[in-house]
Motif scaffolding. Structure first.
Motif: not given
Length: 148
Positions: A56-67, A102-117
């Motif tokens: 889940g964390l790796a998926d979020l990291a790749h989503a951030a680098t894609d975006r 800044l956007a990537a950092c904020e995205f990762l914190i916001d999404r890991l709260k809901t997307d990671v087990m």
């Protein structure tokens, strides 16, 4: 360079920042999440599913680098027993310009709260033990990235 770690050991923020910044990036943004000691909390225990949490964390990291155009990304999350003041999560995002970092950092914190087990259990000085439920605010913050 993308680094994603899930670990029970303390996060050495200074060492991680040195390692991350070895590339001489134009801009770096960081987030350090710590255990709050509210309400006489004595321990926060983060339980996880080793494979699913890391994935889940790796998926979020790749989503951030894609975006965003990131030159480096470090995402480290602790699991196990922690005390108030301990670092739970470290996000370091670097890019040629500040807006993307800044956007990537904020995205990762916001999404890991809901997307990671991850499951949080709190223990208090009076012996009470409770599991922490996700907050509605976590979902609304995470959802805003779906529209952006």
């Amino acid at each position: 360079m993308i680094r994603v770690l899930v670990q029970p050991a303390a996060i050495d923020v200074a060492a991680e920042l040195d390692l991350h910044d070895a590339g001489g990036h134009g801009a770096s943004a960081s987030f350090i999440g710590r255990v709050r000691g509210e309400g006489d909390l004595v321990e926060l225990f983060l339980d996880h599913h080793p494979v699913m949490t890391t994935a889940g964390l790796a998926d979020l990291a790749h989503a951030a680098t894609d975006r965003w155009r990131l030159s480096a990304l470090t995402l480290i999350h602790r699991v196990g027993a922690m005390e108030p003041g301990d670092t739970i999560v470290l996000v370091l995002a670097s890019s040629p310009h500040r807006a993307e970092a800044l956007a990537a950092c904020e995205f990762l914190i916001d999404r890991l709260k809901t997307d990671v087990m991850l499951w949080k259990r709190e223990t208090f000085a009076d012996g009470r033990v409770q599991w922490v439920e996700q907050r509605e605010g976590d979902h609304s913050r995470a959802g805003r990235w779906d529209q952006a």
